[in-house]
Write an enzyme that holds these catalytic residues in place. Structure first.
Site, short mmCIF file in Angstrom:
data_model
loop_
_atom_site.label_atom_id
_atom_site.label_comp_id
_atom_site.label_asym_id
_atom_site.label_seq_id
_atom_site.Cartn_x
_atom_site.Cartn_y
_atom_site.Cartn_z
N HIS A 92 0.84 -1.20 0.00
CA HIS A 92 0.00 0.00 0.00
C HIS A 92 0.87 1.26 0.00
CE1 HIS A 92 -3.16 -2.56 2.24
NE2 HIS A 92 -3.66 -2.32 1.04
N LYS A 114 -18.81 -6.71 7.72
CA LYS A 114 -17.57 -7.48 7.86
C LYS A 114 -16.90 -7.17 9.19
CE LYS A 114 -16.02 -8.21 3.14
NZ LYS A 114 -14.93 -7.96 2.19
N ARG A 144 -1.61 -6.16 -8.29
CA ARG A 144 -0.50 -7.06 -7.97
C ARG A 144 -0.40 -8.22 -8.95
NH1 ARG A 144 -1.83 -9.79 -3.32
NH2 ARG A 144 -3.96 -9.29 -3.83
N SER A 184 -3.25 -7.64 2.41
CA SER A 184 -3.75 -7.49 3.78
C SER A 184 -4.34 -8.80 4.29
CB SER A 184 -4.82 -6.39 3.85
OG SER A 184 -4.25 -5.12 3.67
#
Length: 153
Positions: A17, A41, A90, A128
């Protein structure tokens, strides 16, 4: 004024990040890091902890503003006058996912442009999700997270 938003959960913030932010912040006059809040969540860190963590990591960058938000990201972009949304890529699967989101966002808000920043090869495996899993199993995440963020775990 060119305003950008880099949205994400940042649960927790990773070196990947930070790399995306550092490589894109100079392109804009004002740069928001938006912590997307999904009340359905259960995250590892509270939104407050994530905000503190990001403020510590980017304390020396006056262009960067940290803010939490709920709802559609394009609506949040409008509320802060951001015409650009930064997304890190990514992998090929990230690209496919982000492309679909960008196309939907464009349908909802054609004036807001998505910009993809490809991660450096050394960061392409850091996510993450994986870092959270290592934390939950009491592993050492210091090589994956910025030093300033570690104290918030």
């Amino acid at each position: 004024m060119k305003v950008a938003l880099f949205p994400g959960s940042f649960d927790p913030v990773t070196k990947a990040h930070v790399d995306i932010v550092k490589r894109s912040v100079s392109l804009f006059d004002k740069f928001y890091i938006g912590i997307g809040v999904n009340s359905s969540k259960q995250g590892l860190l509270t939104v407050g902890q994530r905000e503190q963590m990001l403020r510590a990591v980017f304390a020396d960058e006056p262009k960067i503003h940290i803010i939490a938000y709920e709802g559609l990201t394009v609506e949040f972009c409008r509320s802060i006058n951001a015409m650009y949304m930064i997304r890190g890529i990514r992998t090929v699967s990230d690209f496919e996912y982000e492309k679909a989101i960008a196309q939907m966002n464009h349908a909802l808000a054609p004036d807001i442009e998505s910009i993809f920043i490809v991660s450096k090869p050394g960061y392409s495996s850091i996510s993450s999700t994986i870092v959270r899993d290592i934390i939950r199993h009491h592993g050492d995440v210091s090589q994956f997270m910025p030093r300033e963020a570690l104290e918030y775990l």
